[in-house]
Structure formats: structure tokens, C-alpha cells
Design a protein around this motif. Structure first.
Motif, PDB file in Angstrom:
ATOM      1  N   ARG A  40      -3.562   6.676   5.872  1.00 40.13           N
ATOM      2  CA  ARG A  40      -3.271   5.214   6.405  1.00 40.13           C
ATOM      3  C   ARG A  40      -4.086   5.026   7.450  1.00 40.13           C
ATOM      4  O   ARG A  40      -4.080   5.835   8.544  1.00 40.13           O
ATOM      5  CB  ARG A  40      -1.792   5.348   6.582  1.00 40.13           C
ATOM      6  CG  ARG A  40      -1.343   4.047   6.921  1.00 40.13           C
ATOM      7  CD  ARG A  40       0.186   3.911   7.615  1.00 40.13           C
ATOM      8  NE  ARG A  40       0.530   4.691   8.639  1.00 40.13           N
ATOM      9  CZ  ARG A  40       1.264   4.888   9.502  1.00 40.13           C
ATOM     10  NH1 ARG A  40       2.367   4.577   8.902  1.00 40.13           N
ATOM     11  NH2 ARG A  40       1.175   5.340  10.466  1.00 40.13           N
ATOM     12  N   ILE A  66      -7.676  -4.260  -1.843  1.00 37.57           N
ATOM     13  CA  ILE A  66      -7.261  -3.332  -2.798  1.00 37.57           C
ATOM     14  C   ILE A  66      -8.495  -3.035  -3.747  1.00 37.57           C
ATOM     15  O   ILE A  66      -8.892  -4.180  -4.244  1.00 37.57           O
ATOM     16  CB  ILE A  66      -6.000  -3.707  -3.474  1.00 37.57           C
ATOM     17  CG1 ILE A  66      -4.862  -3.661  -2.601  1.00 37.57           C
ATOM     18  CG2 ILE A  66      -5.732  -2.635  -4.602  1.00 37.57           C
ATOM     19  CD1 ILE A  66      -3.546  -3.974  -2.995  1.00 37.57           C
ATOM     20  N   ALA A 125      -3.867  -0.018   5.860  1.00 36.92           N
ATOM     21  CA  ALA A 125      -4.295   0.140   4.634  1.00 36.92           C
ATOM     22  C   ALA A 125      -3.946   1.609   4.124  1.00 36.92           C
ATOM     23  O   ALA A 125      -4.112   2.458   4.892  1.00 36.92           O
ATOM     24  CB  ALA A 125      -5.895  -0.341   4.314  1.00 36.92           C
ATOM     25  N   GLY A 126      -3.705   1.722   2.912  1.00 32.57           N
ATOM     26  CA  GLY A 126      -3.703   3.299   2.462  1.00 32.57           C
ATOM     27  C   GLY A 126      -4.690   3.353   1.600  1.00 32.57           C
ATOM     28  O   GLY A 126      -5.312   2.705   0.749  1.00 32.57           O
ATOM     29  N   ARG A 172      -5.992   1.592  -1.579  1.00 38.65           N
ATOM     30  CA  ARG A 172      -4.908   1.754  -2.664  1.00 38.65           C
ATOM     31  C   ARG A 172      -3.761   0.510  -2.271  1.00 38.65           C
ATOM     32  O   ARG A 172      -3.032   0.260  -3.224  1.00 38.65           O
ATOM     33  CB  ARG A 172      -4.304   3.060  -2.975  1.00 38.65           C
ATOM     34  CG  ARG A 172      -4.946   4.076  -3.465  1.00 38.65           C
ATOM     35  CD  ARG A 172      -5.578   3.513  -4.817  1.00 38.65           C
ATOM     36  NE  ARG A 172      -6.283   4.607  -5.690  1.00 38.65           N
ATOM     37  CZ  ARG A 172      -6.861   4.260  -6.738  1.00 38.65           C
ATOM     38  NH1 ARG A 172      -6.811   3.344  -7.333  1.00 38.65           N
ATOM     39  NH2 ARG A 172      -7.605   5.529  -7.187  1.00 38.65           N
ATOM     40  N   TRP A 173      -3.454   0.335  -1.102  1.00 37.97           N
ATOM     41  CA  TRP A 173      -2.516  -0.681  -0.840  1.00 37.97           C
ATOM     42  C   TRP A 173      -2.811  -1.170   0.487  1.00 37.97           C
ATOM     43  O   TRP A 173      -3.457  -0.845   1.481  1.00 37.97           O
ATOM     44  CB  TRP A 173      -1.099   0.106  -0.806  1.00 37.97           C
ATOM     45  CG  TRP A 173      -1.043   1.507   0.085  1.00 37.97           C
ATOM     46  CD1 TRP A 173      -0.858   2.752  -0.222  1.00 37.97           C
ATOM     47  CD2 TRP A 173      -0.755   1.345   1.671  1.00 37.97           C
ATOM     48  NE1 TRP A 173      -0.699   3.417   0.984  1.00 37.97           N
ATOM     49  CE2 TRP A 173      -0.473   2.459   2.087  1.00 37.97           C
ATOM     50  CE3 TRP A 173      -0.321   0.070   2.449  1.00 37.97           C
ATOM     51  CZ2 TRP A 173      -0.352   2.904   3.618  1.00 37.97           C
ATOM     52  CZ3 TRP A 173      -0.190   0.498   3.751  1.00 37.97           C
ATOM     53  CH2 TRP A 173      -0.001   1.793   4.394  1.00 37.97           C
ATOM     54  N   LEU A 174      -2.341  -2.157   0.829  1.00 36.62           N
ATOM     55  CA  LEU A 174      -2.370  -3.087   2.253  1.00 36.62           C
ATOM     56  C   LEU A 174      -0.823  -3.472   2.498  1.00 36.62           C
ATOM     57  O   LEU A 174      -0.028  -3.722   1.876  1.00 36.62           O
ATOM     58  CB  LEU A 174      -3.170  -4.386   1.894  1.00 36.62           C
ATOM     59  CG  LEU A 174      -4.679  -4.110   1.444  1.00 36.62           C
ATOM     60  CD1 LEU A 174      -5.152  -5.481   0.954  1.00 36.62           C
ATOM     61  CD2 LEU A 174      -5.412  -3.486   2.502  1.00 36.62           C
ATOM     62  N   GLY A 175      -0.980  -3.533   3.961  1.00 38.03           N
ATOM     63  CA  GLY A 175       0.321  -4.293   4.371  1.00 38.03           C
ATOM     64  C   GLY A 175       0.355  -4.284   5.982  1.00 38.03           C
ATOM     65  O   GLY A 175       0.053  -3.292   6.765  1.00 38.03           O
TER      66      GLY A 175
END
Length: 63
Positions: free
Chosen positions: A2, A10, A36-37, A29-32
């Protein structure tokens, strides 16, 4: 992994370099909320992960 990020997408492929370790490719793989992951495209070896963790701990102890 992370990380804090400004504007990744993504599926974007990144080259990651941390604390003088060899560069590794990773995919978002993911955002928030500014984070980011990432997933490494080739997994870290046990020895790489161990060495990285040791260095992170020593950095945190120095802070």
C-alpha cells in the motif's frame, strides 16, 4: 503493498524501488483516498522480504 499516490489508475504498471533494493514491477490493484494497493508482478523472495522488513524496522527505530 500500500502506498500514498497522487493519480494512478487501476491496471497501471509501475516500477517500484524502495531503499536501494532492486526495482520491481507492480500493478495497481485498488485505489482509495490518496492511496493505492499494488501487487508485485514477480513476488519478492523470502530473503528480499526479510531484508526489506529489517531495513524498515531500523529506519523506524532511527526516527
Amino acid at each position: 503493498m500500500r502506498i500514498e499516490c497522487p493519480d494512478f489508475k487501476i491496471g497501471e504498471i509501475l516500477k517500484i524501488e524502495v531503499n536501494n533494493f532492486a526495482r520491481k514491477k507492480a500493478i495497481v490493484r485498488w485505489l482509495g483516498e490518496g492511496e493505492a494497493g499494488l501487487e508485485f508482478l514477480i513476488a519478492l523472495s523470502y530473503r528480499e522480504a526479510e531484508k526489506w522488513a529489517e531495513e524498515l524496522q531500523s529506519d523506524q527505530g532511527a526516527a
